[in-house]
Design a protein around this motif. Structure first.
Motif: not given
Length: 373
Positions: A297-301
C-alpha cells in the motif's frame, strides 16, 4: 513505430520548480529533451526541498546528452557507478524524481501510458484511501468524526487513515482513539475501513495495548508504532498484535525492505515512490514483498506527479492493496493539473489512457498561486 520513437532523443537539461501549499513544500522536476518531450518527476522532501534541489542539479550533467531510454541502465549507473556514497533520503529522492521523469518521457515517446509499459492493464480502478483524513476538524469529538464519516461515505470513499493525536497521558490517548473509532462505527458501521498512523510515538508495550484495544473495532492496520529503524521491535509487536502492522514509508531501497521483511515487521509494506528510487525500484520492492506474502500500500503525501507515478507503478502488481491519497487537496490538485489528476470515485481512481504519466501541469500557475518563499 513512429519516426519519433525510432529516432534518437537526447536530454538537454533539467528544470526544477519549488512550491509551498498548506504549509507543505513541493519540488517538481522537468527533464527536457531535444525532441520537445518533457518528462515530469517529483522530489518533494519535507523541510529539505532546497538541498534536494541541489542533488537533482548534481545529477543534471550526468544526464545531459544521453538518450533518456534505457531507464534501468540509467538507474544502475546513477546509483552504483557515479559515487559510492549513494544512499540517504536526499540522494534517493533526487534519483526517484529522475527515474519517474524518464518513465514519463518513454511513455510519451512511444505514445502509451506508463502503466502499459509496466505490463499492467486498466480493467478495474485502483483502490486508494484518504490520508490525514481528520486533520482539518476544528472540534475533535466522536460526534464530529461521525458526521465527517457520513460525509466521507457519501463522497464515495471506502478507507481513511489519520494520525493518532497526542494527549496528556497514555491512558487518555488510548481512550480517546477508542471513543473516536466507536463514534465512526456508530455513524457508518463497517462502510469505512479505518487505518491508524501511530507516527513512531509508541513503545512496544503501549503499541500492543492500543492494538488490543482497537482490534474489536476492526481496524484495518496500525502504522509505524515505534521508530521505523527498529526492525526487531516491529517484528516483536507484529508477532503479538491482533491488528496487522504497516510500515516502510521511510525505507529507501529493496535492501532496507528486505531487513524489515526478514524481521516480519510488517504485513503491509508502504514504499514511497518519491523516496525509494522511483518506479524502477518500487516495482522491485513489490516483487520482493510478494515473496514474503505481504501486501503493498504505497505511501503518498506529495504532489500530483508523485500520486500519479505511485498508482501507475502498481498496475499489474498482484499484492497491491491500495494507495495513499491526499483527499483534502485532491480537488485542488485536479484543478491545477487541468483535470488530468483523476478524482476518486467509489474509493478508487481510474488510470489514464494518455501517454506517459498522463499529467498536464502549468508550473508557472502553481508558483504564482503557491510560491515557496
Amino acid at each position: 513505430m513512429s519516426a519519433l520513437a525510432a529516432s534518437p532523443v537526447k536530454i538537454t537539461g533539467i528544470e526544477t520548480h519549488k512550491c509551498r501549499m498548506d504549509g507543505r513544500e513541493y519540488l517538481f522536476v522537468e527533464v527536457k529533451t531535444d525532441a520537445g518531450i518533457t518528462g515530469l518527476g517529483e522530489a518533494s522532501l519535507p523541510s529539505r526541498v532546497k538541498i534536494t534541489e541541489e542533488a537533482v542539479k548534481w545529477l543534471e550533467p550526468r544526464l545531459v546528452g544521453r538518450d533518456p531510454a534505457g531507464i534501468e541502465a540509467h538507474w544502475n549507473r546513477l546509483y552504483y557507478e557515479e559515487n559510492r556514497w549513494r544512499d540517504g533520503s536526499v540522494l534517493m529522492t533526487a534519483l526517484s524524481a529522475i527515474d519517474i521523469a524518464l518513465w514519463d518521457i518513454e511513455g510519451k515517446r512511444l505514445g502509451v501510458p506508463v502503466w502499459r509499459l509496466l505490463g499492467g492493464n486498466n480493467d478495474k480502478p485502483m483502490r486508494v484511501y484518504w490520508s490525514h483524513w481528520s486533520a482539518q476538524l476544528k472540534q475533535r469529538t466522536p460526534e464530529a468524526l461521525g458526521d465527517l464519516a457520513r460525509e466521507t461515505v457519501a463522497q464515495g470513499w471506502t478507507t481513511v487513515k489519520w494520525v493518532i493525536p497526542r494527549a496528556e497521558t497514555e491512558q487518555i490517548r488510548l481512550r480517546q482513539v477508542v471513543t473516536e473509532i466507536e463514534g465512526i462505527r456508530k455513524a457508518v458501521g463497517m462502510q469505512l475501513d479505518i487505518c491508524l498512523e501511530m507516527y513512531e510515538t509508541y513503545s512496544m508495550r503501549s503499541a500492543l495495548e492500543l492494538a488490543r484495544a482497537v482490534a474489536p473495532l476492526k481496524v484495518m492496520f496500525i502504522e509505524e508504532p515505534v521508530w521505523r529503524e527498529s526492525n526487531p521491535a516491529l517484528g516483536a509487536i507484529a508477532a503479538q498484535s491482533p491488528v496487522p502492522l504497516a510500515g516502510g514509508e521511510g525505507l529507501l531501497n529493496r535492501w532496507q525492505f528486505r531487513d524489515l521483511l526478514e524481521a516480519k515487521g510488517a504485513m503491509i509494506i508502504q514504499p514511497d515512490i518519491v523516496h525509494c528510487g522511483g518506479i524502477t525500484e518500487i516495482r522491485k520492492i513489490a516483487a520482493l514483498g510478494e515473496l514474503y506474502g505481504v501486501e503493498i500500500a504505497p505511501h503518498m503525501w506529495y504532489g500530483p506527479i508523485g500520486h500519479m507515478a505511485s498508482v501507475q507503478s502498481m498496475a499489474g502488481v498482484r499484492s497491491y492493496l491500495m494507495n495513499e491519497w491526499d483527499g483534502s487537496n485532491m480537488r485542488k490538485m485536479h484543478e491545477l493539473t487541468g483535470g488530468t489528476l483523476p478524482l476518486v470515485e467509489k474509493g478508487a481512481v481510474r488510470l489514464p489512457d494518455r501517454p506517459g504519466l498522463g499529467l498536464s501541469i502549468d508550473f508557472a500557475a502553481w508558483k504564482r498561486r503557491f510560491p515557496c518563499n
